[in-house]
Scaffold this active site. Structure first.
Site, mmCIF file in Angstrom:
data_model
loop_
_atom_site.group_PDB
_atom_site.id
_atom_site.type_symbol
_atom_site.label_atom_id
_atom_site.label_comp_id
_atom_site.label_asym_id
_atom_site.label_seq_id
_atom_site.Cartn_x
_atom_site.Cartn_y
_atom_site.Cartn_z
ATOM 1 N N ASN A 46 9.002 -14.618 12.895
ATOM 2 C CA ASN A 46 7.832 -13.845 13.348
ATOM 3 C C ASN A 46 8.226 -13.171 14.662
ATOM 4 O O ASN A 46 9.328 -13.362 15.190
ATOM 5 C CB ASN A 46 6.611 -14.759 13.517
ATOM 6 C CG ASN A 46 5.340 -13.955 13.690
ATOM 7 O OD1 ASN A 46 5.027 -13.074 12.891
ATOM 8 N ND2 ASN A 46 4.572 -14.235 14.738
ATOM 9 N N LYS A 47 7.308 -12.384 15.179
ATOM 10 C CA LYS A 47 7.588 -11.582 16.372
ATOM 11 C C LYS A 47 8.236 -12.420 17.483
ATOM 12 O O LYS A 47 7.856 -13.560 17.726
ATOM 13 C CB LYS A 47 6.270 -10.959 16.851
ATOM 14 C CG LYS A 47 6.356 -10.043 18.042
ATOM 15 C CD LYS A 47 7.404 -8.957 17.912
ATOM 16 C CE LYS A 47 7.202 -8.067 16.695
ATOM 17 N NZ LYS A 47 8.344 -7.149 16.455
ATOM 18 N N ASP A 87 6.847 -12.694 9.285
ATOM 19 C CA ASP A 87 7.544 -11.550 8.702
ATOM 20 C C ASP A 87 8.449 -11.973 7.557
ATOM 21 O O ASP A 87 8.718 -11.195 6.660
ATOM 22 C CB ASP A 87 8.339 -10.824 9.790
ATOM 23 C CG ASP A 87 7.385 -10.189 10.792
ATOM 24 O OD1 ASP A 87 6.976 -9.049 10.589
ATOM 25 O OD2 ASP A 87 6.994 -10.890 11.751
ATOM 26 N N ARG A 131 13.582 -1.355 8.066
ATOM 27 C CA ARG A 131 13.336 -2.553 8.881
ATOM 28 C C ARG A 131 13.932 -3.761 8.150
ATOM 29 O O ARG A 131 13.531 -4.048 7.025
ATOM 30 C CB ARG A 131 11.819 -2.810 9.085
ATOM 31 C CG ARG A 131 10.971 -1.717 9.672
ATOM 32 C CD ARG A 131 10.976 -1.601 11.181
ATOM 33 N NE ARG A 131 10.895 -2.758 12.017
ATOM 34 C CZ ARG A 131 9.772 -3.257 12.539
ATOM 35 N NH1 ARG A 131 8.608 -2.699 12.253
ATOM 36 N NH2 ARG A 131 9.803 -4.300 13.346
ATOM 37 N N GLN A 184 2.247 -5.278 21.037
ATOM 38 C CA GLN A 184 1.302 -5.170 19.909
ATOM 39 C C GLN A 184 0.046 -6.012 20.130
ATOM 40 O O GLN A 184 -1.015 -5.691 19.600
ATOM 41 C CB GLN A 184 1.968 -5.620 18.599
ATOM 42 C CG GLN A 184 3.076 -4.706 18.111
ATOM 43 C CD GLN A 184 4.441 -5.205 18.530
ATOM 44 O OE1 GLN A 184 4.602 -5.753 19.622
ATOM 45 N NE2 GLN A 184 5.440 -5.002 17.693
ATOM 46 N N ARG A 206 3.484 -0.458 11.133
ATOM 47 C CA ARG A 206 4.242 -1.680 11.335
ATOM 48 C C ARG A 206 3.395 -2.867 10.906
ATOM 49 O O ARG A 206 2.235 -2.728 10.586
ATOM 50 C CB ARG A 206 4.738 -1.819 12.786
ATOM 51 C CG ARG A 206 3.871 -1.275 13.823
ATOM 52 C CD ARG A 206 2.943 -2.170 14.610
ATOM 53 N NE ARG A 206 3.046 -3.562 14.454
ATOM 54 C CZ ARG A 206 2.007 -4.312 14.119
ATOM 55 N NH1 ARG A 206 0.814 -3.778 13.864
ATOM 56 N NH2 ARG A 206 2.114 -5.611 14.016
ATOM 57 N N GLY A 207 4.056 -4.041 10.946
ATOM 58 C CA GLY A 207 3.391 -5.252 10.467
ATOM 59 C C GLY A 207 3.812 -5.481 9.020
ATOM 60 O O GLY A 207 3.771 -4.548 8.204
ATOM 61 N N ALA A 208 4.189 -6.734 8.715
ATOM 62 C CA ALA A 208 4.876 -7.021 7.448
ATOM 63 C C ALA A 208 4.194 -6.436 6.209
ATOM 64 O O ALA A 208 4.814 -5.728 5.414
ATOM 65 C CB ALA A 208 5.035 -8.534 7.315
HETATM 66 O O1 MRU Z 1 7.681 -5.414 14.579
HETATM 67 P P1 MRU Z 1 6.343 -5.449 13.937
HETATM 68 O O2 MRU Z 1 5.219 -5.025 14.808
HETATM 69 O O3 MRU Z 1 6.330 -4.791 12.572
HETATM 70 O O4 MRU Z 1 6.199 -7.001 13.700
HETATM 71 C C1 MRU Z 1 5.392 -7.577 12.817
HETATM 72 C C2 MRU Z 1 4.356 -8.323 13.516
HETATM 73 O O5 MRU Z 1 3.465 -7.720 14.032
HETATM 74 C C3 MRU Z 1 4.362 -9.750 13.591
HETATM 75 O O6 MRU Z 1 5.518 -10.405 13.716
HETATM 76 C C4 MRU Z 1 3.257 -10.376 12.812
HETATM 77 O O7 MRU Z 1 2.945 -11.601 13.327
HETATM 78 C C5 MRU Z 1 3.488 -10.454 11.339
HETATM 79 S S1 MRU Z 1 2.897 -9.059 10.516
HETATM 80 C C6 MRU Z 1 1.675 -9.607 9.387
#
Ligand code: MRU
Length: 339
Positions: free
Chosen positions: A234-235, A224, A85, A183, A51-53
């Site tokens: 973002n999250k 994201d 996603r 996370q 996970r993570g962009a």
């Molecule tokens: O749902 P996730 O864990 O894939 O979400 C992404 C993130 O962790 C965040 O939103 C993050 O700040 C950006 S990822 C570089």
């Protein structure tokens, strides 16, 4: 970044396998997982094993390369990977690149490798660009995990923090736990322990308390998807922190590579927001008293839950966007990155 003295990326390719760090097992177990075909890779993205962009982007690119190697219908494989996603702009960006530039399996693997390498180069540049914001003694608040697990290596939001620490500046980070998937508590804290970054995990509700008491000098979060008008997805929970930062006169920065910018989204209203399974809210996972992994329900069996994975922070709350090309005012995104 190093784990027990050995250098790792969050994802890479070995032969036909995509190898990832199994993120839901962290911080209690560090294990690698080999994904044998593009379907397994898509499943790992969907279930957030990776996970993570940026890591999602690189993993999807490797998944597309696997599809070339498997000789399957490429349009179908593209859709399977894309549908995993919906919010992370890097996913489509990476898939489009492999599909547009590769005519053979060899070219697809090379393109996927180039995409992963570019994340690392851009993240290192984000570290340099953001470094002047981190003074010795800075107390920084971050949300979720935008570290090296989320961006192949280095990360986006923590990259300037890592560099400042390596250059001998005294830094301290407030790490939002980031319910429902935690996370921050599980991953960002684990990364910081590997790098020796002083930090404290705080409940998501505690950020305003520390801001009000003057114990936060700046906020840096990841992204994201960034819309053309500078709105940032973002999250979930990022928006609250941005509003609280403004209320308390604290600079609020977003860090992201330019691949996270989606000029086709005119504003945050056009960004698709992923709604995840309500069980992520009802249950919490971790290590139980006997040291074994476990999962417990924390809400009444009959209650329903809403679970948006991201929110949109309007551009007006963002002091600057730290990209590999400099710190950009949110209002200048279109001017700077438009063709
Ligand atoms: O749902 P996730 O864990 O894939 O979400 C992404 C993130 O962790 C965040 O939103 C993050 O700040 C950006 S990822 C570089």
């Amino acid at each position: 970044m190093k784990v027990r003295g050995k250098n790792y990326r969050a994802v890479w390719m070995e032969g036909r396998d995509v190898v990832v760090i199994n993120q839901p097992l962290l911080p209690h177990r560090f294990e690698l997982l080999r994904l044998k075909n593009h379907r397994a890779t898509a499943h790992a993205i969907k279930t957030m094993i990776v996970r993570g962009a940026g890591t999602i982007g690189a993993t999807a690119a490797y998944g597309m390369a696997q599809a070339f190697l498997e000789g399957v219908d490429l349009n179908r494989a593209y859709r399977t990977l894309l549908e995993t996603r919906p919010t992370a702009a890097d996913l489509k960006h990476a898939l489009d690149r492999v599909r547009a530039r590769a005519n053979s399996a060899k070219e697809a693997v090379a393109e996927a490798e180039a995409i992963a390498d570019e994340y690392v180069i851009r993240a290192e540049r984000i570290a340099e660009v953001g470094l002047p914001l981190i003074k010795s003694g800075s107390r920084i608040l971050t949300h979720c995990n935008a570290g090296w697990l989320a961006l192949v290596d280095w990360g986006s939001a923590p990259a300037p923090i890592y560099l400042a620490h390596r250059r001998g500046r005294k830094v301290f980070v407030w790490v939002d736990e980031t319910r429902p998937r935690n996370q921050g508590a599980n991953l960002t804290s684990w990364e910081f322990l590997q790098e020796g970054i002083p930090h404290k995990i705080i409940a998501d509700n505690a950020g305003g308390f520390y801001m009000q008491r003057g114990e936060v000098d700046l906020c840096i979060v990841g992204a994201d998807r960034i819309a053309a008008n500078g709105d940032v997805a973002n999250k979930i929970g990022t928006y609250q922190k941005a509003v609280l930062a403004r209320e308390n006169g604290i600079p609020f920065y977003v860090a992201a590579p330019s691949s996270t910018i989606d000029l086709k989204c005119a504003s945050g209203k056009n960004i698709p927001i992923e709604e995840r399974d309500e069980d992520e809210v009802h249950f919490i996972s971790g290590k139980t008293a006997n040291g074994k992994p476990g999962r417990i329900r924390i809400s009444p069996n009959k209650s329903k839950a809403g679970n948006p994975a991201f929110d949109v922070t309007p551009a007006k709350y963002i002091t600057g966007i730290i990209t590999e090309q400099g710190i950009i005012k949110p209002n200048d995104i279109r001017k700077r990155f438009g063709k």
